[in-house]
Motif scaffolding. Sequence first.
Motif, mmCIF file in Angstrom:
data_model
loop_
_atom_site.group_PDB
_atom_site.id
_atom_site.type_symbol
_atom_site.label_atom_id
_atom_site.label_comp_id
_atom_site.label_asym_id
_atom_site.label_seq_id
_atom_site.Cartn_x
_atom_site.Cartn_y
_atom_site.Cartn_z
ATOM 1 N N LYS A 1 -2.025 -11.015 -19.573
ATOM 2 C CA LYS A 1 -3.061 -11.465 -18.643
ATOM 3 C C LYS A 1 -2.999 -12.970 -18.417
ATOM 4 O O LYS A 1 -3.290 -13.463 -17.328
ATOM 5 N N GLN B 1 0.954 -10.289 0.792
ATOM 6 C CA GLN B 1 0.407 -11.607 1.122
ATOM 7 C C GLN B 1 0.578 -12.587 -0.041
ATOM 8 O O GLN B 1 0.918 -13.756 0.174
ATOM 9 N N ALA B 2 0.372 -12.098 -1.282
ATOM 10 C CA ALA B 2 0.522 -12.980 -2.431
ATOM 11 C C ALA B 2 1.968 -13.444 -2.595
ATOM 12 O O ALA B 2 2.225 -14.582 -2.977
ATOM 13 N N ALA C 1 -4.960 -20.386 -1.479
ATOM 14 C CA ALA C 1 -3.590 -19.935 -1.742
ATOM 15 C C ALA C 1 -2.647 -21.130 -1.834
ATOM 16 O O ALA C 1 -2.970 -22.235 -1.400
ATOM 17 N N GLU C 2 -1.513 -20.884 -2.415
ATOM 18 C CA GLU C 2 -0.460 -21.888 -2.535
ATOM 19 C C GLU C 2 -0.151 -22.460 -1.139
ATOM 20 O O GLU C 2 0.085 -21.703 -0.207
ATOM 21 N N GLN D 1 -13.051 -10.334 -13.364
ATOM 22 C CA GLN D 1 -13.887 -9.249 -12.879
ATOM 23 C C GLN D 1 -15.347 -9.538 -13.199
ATOM 24 O O GLN D 1 -15.679 -10.147 -14.208
ATOM 25 N N SER E 1 -3.743 -3.729 -6.137
ATOM 26 C CA SER E 1 -3.705 -2.287 -5.914
ATOM 27 C C SER E 1 -3.604 -2.041 -4.421
ATOM 28 O O SER E 1 -3.163 -0.998 -3.980
ATOM 29 N N ASP E 2 -4.012 -3.054 -3.651
ATOM 30 C CA ASP E 2 -3.861 -2.999 -2.199
ATOM 31 C C ASP E 2 -2.472 -3.566 -1.887
ATOM 32 O O ASP E 2 -2.189 -4.709 -2.181
ATOM 33 N N ARG F 1 -12.591 -9.988 -5.901
ATOM 34 C CA ARG F 1 -11.307 -9.291 -5.758
ATOM 35 C C ARG F 1 -10.366 -10.048 -4.840
ATOM 36 O O ARG F 1 -9.151 -9.958 -4.971
ATOM 37 N N GLY G 1 -8.631 -13.952 -8.595
ATOM 38 C CA GLY G 1 -7.494 -13.803 -9.500
ATOM 39 C C GLY G 1 -7.649 -12.595 -10.402
ATOM 40 O O GLY G 1 -7.891 -11.490 -9.921
ATOM 41 N N THR G 2 -7.569 -12.819 -11.714
ATOM 42 C CA THR G 2 -7.646 -11.689 -12.633
ATOM 43 C C THR G 2 -9.075 -11.423 -13.096
ATOM 44 O O THR G 2 -9.299 -10.546 -13.912
ATOM 45 N N LYS H 1 -8.422 -6.675 -18.799
ATOM 46 C CA LYS H 1 -8.770 -7.649 -17.765
ATOM 47 C C LYS H 1 -9.901 -8.563 -18.217
ATOM 48 O O LYS H 1 -10.102 -9.639 -17.655
ATOM 49 N N LYS I 1 -2.161 -6.778 -0.008
ATOM 50 C CA LYS I 1 -2.538 -7.969 -0.765
ATOM 51 C C LYS I 1 -1.325 -8.482 -1.551
ATOM 52 O O LYS I 1 -1.132 -9.688 -1.697
ATOM 53 N N VAL J 1 -0.706 -13.660 -15.594
ATOM 54 C CA VAL J 1 -0.936 -13.013 -14.301
ATOM 55 C C VAL J 1 -1.748 -13.906 -13.373
ATOM 56 O O VAL J 1 -2.744 -14.506 -13.788
ATOM 57 N N SER J 2 -1.318 -14.022 -12.115
ATOM 58 C CA SER J 2 -2.129 -14.735 -11.125
ATOM 59 C C SER J 2 -3.175 -13.788 -10.566
ATOM 60 O O SER J 2 -4.333 -14.139 -10.437
ATOM 61 N N GLU J 3 -2.770 -12.571 -10.203
ATOM 62 C CA GLU J 3 -3.755 -11.556 -9.850
ATOM 63 C C GLU J 3 -3.140 -10.172 -9.951
ATOM 64 O O GLU J 3 -1.933 -10.001 -9.873
ATOM 65 N N TYR J 4 -4.019 -9.184 -10.151
ATOM 66 C CA TYR J 4 -3.588 -7.784 -10.170
ATOM 67 C C TYR J 4 -3.679 -7.237 -8.763
ATOM 68 O O TYR J 4 -4.538 -7.623 -7.991
ATOM 69 N N PHE K 1 -6.490 -19.135 -7.452
ATOM 70 C CA PHE K 1 -7.469 -18.057 -7.485
ATOM 71 C C PHE K 1 -8.087 -17.994 -8.871
ATOM 72 O O PHE K 1 -7.407 -18.135 -9.871
ATOM 73 N N SER L 1 2.623 -16.116 0.249
ATOM 74 C CA SER L 1 2.099 -17.455 -0.008
ATOM 75 C C SER L 1 2.739 -18.082 -1.243
ATOM 76 O O SER L 1 2.691 -19.279 -1.412
ATOM 77 N N GLY L 2 3.320 -17.242 -2.117
ATOM 78 C CA GLY L 2 3.917 -17.777 -3.328
ATOM 79 C C GLY L 2 2.964 -17.787 -4.512
ATOM 80 O O GLY L 2 3.303 -18.300 -5.573
ATOM 81 N N ASN L 3 1.750 -17.228 -4.334
ATOM 82 C CA ASN L 3 0.843 -17.130 -5.475
ATOM 83 C C ASN L 3 1.399 -16.199 -6.540
ATOM 84 O O ASN L 3 1.172 -16.387 -7.715
ATOM 85 N N ARG M 1 -9.492 -17.274 0.836
ATOM 86 C CA ARG M 1 -8.263 -16.900 0.134
ATOM 87 C C ARG M 1 -7.090 -17.723 0.671
ATOM 88 O O ARG M 1 -6.285 -18.250 -0.082
#
Lengths: 403, 283
Positions: free
Chosen positions: A246, A261-262, B133-134, B237, A254-255, B230, B234-235, A402, A258, A249-252, B152, A265-267, B129
């Motif tokens: 974790k 897009q990540a 973003a970068e 919640q 499921s979409d 979301r 970022g990570t 998480k 998304k 990780v920058s982000e998880y 994020f 952008s290079g995130n 966002r």
Amino acid sequence: MKRLSAAASLAVLALIVAACGTSGGSDDSSDDGAAGTSGFTPPDLKKLDTLGAGEGKLSVLAWPGYAEDGSNDPKVDWVSSFEKETGCQVTVKTFGTSDEAVSLMKTGQYDVVSASGDASLRLIAGGQVEPVNTDLIPNYADVYPFLKDRPWNSVKGQMYGVPHGYGANLLMWRTDKVTPAPTSWGVVFDANSPYKGAVTAYDSPIYIADAAMYLMATKPDLGIKNPYALDEKQFTATVDLLKQQKALVSEYWSDYLKEVQAFTSGNSVVGTTWQVIANVATGEKVPVQVTVPTEGVTGWSDTWMLSATSKNKNCGYLWMNHIVSPEANAAVAEYFGESPANAKACAQTADKNHCTTFHAGDEAYSQKIWYWTTPIEQCLDGRTDVKCTDYSRWTQAWTQIKG
Amino acid sequence: MMSSLHRHPRVRLGLLLGPPILWLGVAYLGALAALFVTALWSQNSFTGVIEREWTLDSFRTLFTVEVYRTIALRTIGVALLVTLIDAVVAFPIALYMSKVARPGLRRFLLVAVLMPLWASYLVKAYAWRGMFAEGGLVSSMFEAVGLKSPGFGLTATVVTLAYLWLPYMILPIYAGLERLPDSLLEASADLGAKTPQTIRRVILPVVVPAMVAGSIFTFSLTLGDYIAVRIVGGTNQLLGNVVYDNVGAANNLPFAAAVATIPVVVMLGYLAAVRRTGAMESL
């Protein structure tokens, strides 16, 4: 693995025998060997005997990229031809995780669903999908035999859908930001990964299996034999690895858009993906590449299933026949980036090497992929001396990972 | 018809109040009650089918597993921070709008404050966002002064939510200040008070109840939010994500309902505290 496949082929054999012996009834619950593979009795639902005329509409619940009508890309369209041929007007709803598919199917609003192995059994057990009469689906005959009557798409010799295709969760990276090209899942799991803060991971409890698979290769003393069969000790080690991940990780995601897009952008610069996501990203001129890392891959083997409460069952059968037709199956397989289920589809792909690239029909390769399966208390690797962690434990752990 | 209604005032009253009471009682409070009852059921862990047996298991998990406490505290922290930022940012804007700006400019500013409310929530969240973003606006600004962009995360979540709910804070404060006669400010000045003293002794007593009223919106909206985090979180919640994951992913409706009672309880406590300040009249 060996033990598992031996057990599986034994089960298939038993199923064939059982199917021959009781060709008439689908609802008998005889205690033959097949009962052991699933360990539950599904609700008593009747399959369709004859096919009538289409009802004029069909509501499809599908993985992104499985039911394209040209609205994303005018060249990618295998729904319009179906609508023209059958008169069934199709509406498509996509979902991002198997869990989402299960809860959407419970609403009863969808006629057919493309279910992966970690959703299909739950749908069968919950009575959301009904047995499918494969005699009413002419194209079923051309489906690879090793995809039929498998533990995730049938119960006691009765098919609950039509195999659609199978593929692997790959490792994707930005070629301009990640050098050298990674060959191991270590870049997303190792605490010293140079890509800290730019790693992405799949936002679903089933992703725990990816970490377990990595440990299977890197920490053999844990004794993991199947990433979906984790006893308490193995599970704790896997969850610890994911908690450590974790921090990277920058982000998880499921979409799937998304994730595109990540990466744009290079995130996110490295992480798990589907071939279709890499295709979309490449289409948007994002420099990405994918590979099958040395530790192996998890993956999916999908089945089109029919809702038990559907009012458009004839259209549903027509759809199942259409989607595994050589043309449609080839188009989906190529767009989504997976192996088709229909052996004749390989002749129809635009890229003539597609089936070679994805090892279509290669039974030995297909058994190397750890297909998504719902973890249950009875260990799937055949151990009987311990209890394994079930999916509700996985779900809880995922929230804890998480944090 | 009309005359018979005139002769039967009770029928008239029933027809008048029936629909709203039904709405409030059945659709609104009924849903809340159903939520609470669901939290006391259990579910089959394999098929996710709800089993209607009374159990406190969901609440037991909620209170014994540490991660839910962490998430609840994080959510409340974010809500408080968003409320605080909104109050600090909204006060000067509202003060300028109501007491300094000329009528033409005042109308323009009012429209400017309301304008973002006409745009979709998602569009605004995705705009942030893009900025976080970068290579986006925020990160390039940070890089220009030699700092590392927050990217994020919780910071981005707080900023985005504070932006989203700002109008809900400005409007009550503006309305509160409108009720403050200019003559009071003049009287304060005539009696020799300097500006800071006027703000502290005359304006703030009027503004604080209005701020508390606005905070009800910013606080409760943040408490239930799961989309912004979301998109830019970022990570991380928040409580809303746990509810969403348990409905959408785990199919564990009873547990989701149990989690959903946390914001309800927090809000009830908050409203009780607010009532004591007398801010309810400023709503």
